[in-house]
Design a protein around this motif. Structure first.
Motif, mmCIF file in Angstrom:
data_model
loop_
_atom_site.group_PDB
_atom_site.id
_atom_site.type_symbol
_atom_site.label_atom_id
_atom_site.label_comp_id
_atom_site.label_asym_id
_atom_site.label_seq_id
_atom_site.Cartn_x
_atom_site.Cartn_y
_atom_site.Cartn_z
ATOM 1 N N ALA A 266 0.649 -1.318 0.038
ATOM 2 C CA ALA A 266 0.150 -0.008 0.018
ATOM 3 C C ALA A 266 0.936 1.407 -0.040
ATOM 4 O O ALA A 266 0.264 2.319 -0.319
ATOM 5 N N TYR A 267 2.053 1.050 0.436
ATOM 6 C CA TYR A 267 3.010 2.389 0.294
ATOM 7 C C TYR A 267 3.089 3.032 -1.040
ATOM 8 O O TYR A 267 3.030 4.286 -1.019
ATOM 9 N N GLY A 268 3.018 2.355 -1.982
ATOM 10 C CA GLY A 268 2.936 2.892 -3.568
ATOM 11 C C GLY A 268 1.787 3.748 -3.697
ATOM 12 O O GLY A 268 1.481 4.889 -4.108
ATOM 13 N N LEU A 269 0.450 3.303 -3.232
ATOM 14 C CA LEU A 269 -0.724 3.955 -3.428
ATOM 15 C C LEU A 269 -0.685 5.261 -2.569
ATOM 16 O O LEU A 269 -1.405 5.989 -3.124
ATOM 17 N N ALA A 270 -0.089 5.047 -1.557
ATOM 18 C CA ALA A 270 -0.187 6.408 -0.542
ATOM 19 C C ALA A 270 0.835 7.447 -1.164
ATOM 20 O O ALA A 270 0.506 8.621 -1.411
ATOM 21 N N ILE A 271 2.101 7.070 -1.273
ATOM 22 C CA ILE A 271 3.111 7.948 -1.692
ATOM 23 C C ILE A 271 2.771 8.433 -3.187
ATOM 24 O O ILE A 271 3.003 9.613 -3.334
ATOM 25 N N LYS A 272 2.559 7.522 -4.140
ATOM 26 C CA LYS A 272 2.748 7.886 -5.768
ATOM 27 C C LYS A 272 1.163 8.624 -5.969
ATOM 28 O O LYS A 272 1.120 9.514 -6.520
ATOM 29 N N GLY A 330 -9.526 5.279 -9.808
ATOM 30 C CA GLY A 330 -8.950 6.070 -10.992
ATOM 31 C C GLY A 330 -7.763 5.517 -11.472
ATOM 32 O O GLY A 330 -7.321 5.988 -12.388
ATOM 33 N N LEU A 331 -7.497 4.006 -10.952
ATOM 34 C CA LEU A 331 -6.111 3.612 -11.537
ATOM 35 C C LEU A 331 -6.621 2.335 -12.369
ATOM 36 O O LEU A 331 -7.779 1.618 -12.380
ATOM 37 N N GLY A 332 -5.582 2.042 -13.337
ATOM 38 C CA GLY A 332 -5.875 0.862 -14.178
ATOM 39 C C GLY A 332 -4.895 0.127 -14.791
ATOM 40 O O GLY A 332 -3.521 0.226 -14.094
ATOM 41 N N GLN A 333 -4.936 -0.640 -15.736
ATOM 42 C CA GLN A 333 -3.810 -1.699 -16.328
ATOM 43 C C GLN A 333 -2.344 -0.858 -16.576
ATOM 44 O O GLN A 333 -1.386 -1.298 -16.013
ATOM 45 N N GLN A 338 4.081 0.002 -12.104
ATOM 46 C CA GLN A 338 4.861 0.787 -11.148
ATOM 47 C C GLN A 338 4.548 0.494 -9.789
ATOM 48 O O GLN A 338 5.145 0.539 -8.928
ATOM 49 N N LEU A 339 3.017 0.172 -9.817
ATOM 50 C CA LEU A 339 2.536 -0.351 -8.077
ATOM 51 C C LEU A 339 3.352 -1.513 -7.649
ATOM 52 O O LEU A 339 3.832 -1.438 -6.418
ATOM 53 N N ALA A 340 3.615 -2.390 -8.732
ATOM 54 C CA ALA A 340 4.335 -3.458 -8.423
ATOM 55 C C ALA A 340 5.860 -3.279 -8.011
ATOM 56 O O ALA A 340 6.331 -3.961 -7.017
ATOM 57 N N GLU A 341 6.303 -2.304 -8.713
ATOM 58 C CA GLU A 341 7.905 -2.134 -8.633
ATOM 59 C C GLU A 341 7.959 -1.355 -7.102
ATOM 60 O O GLU A 341 8.621 -1.779 -6.353
#
Ligand SMILES: [Fe+2]
Length: 371
Positions: A266-272, A330-333, A338-341
């Motif tokens: 979840a860090y990526g969802l919060a930070i990016k 609002g996110l997609g394919q 990037q989320l995985a990285e």
């Protein structure tokens, strides 16, 4: 045979309606000069800050206020609070707010007593001198920071969250007054309580869990599951109070177990993408549980499902306005890689609390299921 139990709980916990008014005047045993560290908006706009200041004045306690801690706090927030504390000559920090304000208060308590850069203190027991004592007054029902050894702070140089971790930064006193939650916007009750739920569940699955922490996990999951919908939709005081208690119990859990890979994902969802910390964890949680069940955690997840199933979790999300798919935010394919990285980077620490580790392909698989 039972896992060895090592349980340490140094915080005096005062919980109940009216506890700020009744207990705050009695804090002189911790020091003489109190720096109240709080966020940008809620404490002021809700009237809570004025209420606390009035109590301090009437009790003849010497104090100053620092307002302006960011919702996603960086090293700079900690430096500013530490500077204010040093100038005032504070010998106690009162951290008034959600996880952000409490974590910054704890980190500033370290910085005031230890020369150096906060970067030097990221990690486990990385500073020498005893920090100032911290009084934590949480205003949300999520982080559990009022009873934990962690201060989670963004390091902008590395664009990731880092943690100061030490038993010496666990607050000496936590005052939890559920009446505060009546003024908290319902979306924040929903988001922060889902953070607490994630703590309780991730802690249950951590290799550091023991019989005491699992007892608190089970009770926390039950309290949140049974009360969150009414707490959010009706604002009923008795429901908010029980969710708050669930959040405290989840704090006891993660203080010992840490979190597992849901927080790292979840860090990526919060930070990016600027998604609220609790909401980001909530979004990842059911997919992570399903994935874990397929990858070495079948019986552990089954234990959780005796209390709360993934289907019930989705049902709760729909009723309290928590997103259930990436497209809901609002996110997609195009965002999956990037989320995985970011998940790979964000999960480095979490894997220490797990029996298995996951890589890039696993995270692409999980995030793809979240579409
Ligand atoms: Fe959290």
């Amino acid at each position: 045979m039972l896992n060895r139990i090592n349980f340490y709980l140094p915080t005096r916990v005062i919980f109940g309606s009216g506890s700020i008014k009744d207990f705050l005047p009695n804090v002189r045993y911790l020091g003489n000069k109190f720096l109240i560290a709080t966020g940008r908006n809620f404490a002021r706009s809700s009237g809570l800050l004025d209420f606390v200041c009035k109590i301090m004045e009437e009790a003849n306690l010497s104090f100053q206020v620092f307002e302006g801690i960011s919702p996603e706090p960086t090293i700079d927030d900690c430096v500013k609070v530490a500077q204010a504390g040093k100038i005032f000559g504070a010998d106690v920090i009162i951290a008034l707010g959600g996880g952000s304000a409490m974590d910054v208060g704890k980190a500033a308590a370290v910085l005031i007593m230890n020369p150096g850069n906060l970067r030097d203190f990221f990690g486990e027991e990385k500073f020498d001198n005893e920090p100032l004592p911290v009084i934590a007054i949480p205003t949300t029902c999520g982080s559990g920071s009022e009873v934990t050894r962690y201060a989670v702070i963004i390091d902008p140089q590395e664009n990731t969250k880092k943690t100061v971790s030490s038993e010496r930064i666990i607050p000496k006193l936590a005052i939890l007054d559920p009446t505060i939650l009546r003024t908290l916007p319902s979306a924040l009750v929903a988001g922060t309580s889902m953070d607490a739920l994630s703590h309780a569940i991730e802690g249950f699955l951590s290799i550091k869990a023991n019989h005491i922490t699992r007892m608190f996990s089970r009770e926390s999951i039950n309290l949140i599951k049974n009360n969150i919908i009414e707490a959010v939709t009706t604002g009923a005081s008795e429901k908010l109070e029980l969710v708050f208690l669930g959040s405290l119990y989840a704090g006891f859990v993660i203080n010992h177990t840490g979190t597992i890979f849901v927080h790292g994902m979840a860090y990526g969802l919060a930070i990016k993408y600027g998604i609220h910390h609790g909401t980001a964890n909530a979004l990842c949680l059911p997919y992570a549980l399903t994935f874990l069940k397929e990858h070495g955690y079948f019986h552990d997840v089954e234990e959780i499902e005796k209390i709360l199933t993934v289907d019930t979790l989705f049902d709760i999300y729909k009723k309290i306005g928590i997103p259930i798919k990436l497209s809901d935010i609002g996110l997609g394919q195009k965002d999956i890689k990037q989320l995985a990285e970011m998940a790979v980077k964000g999960c480095e620490r979490s894997f220490r609390n797990m029996r298995v580790t996951f890589g890039m392909n696993d995270f692409i698989e999980i995030f793809s299921r979240m579409l």
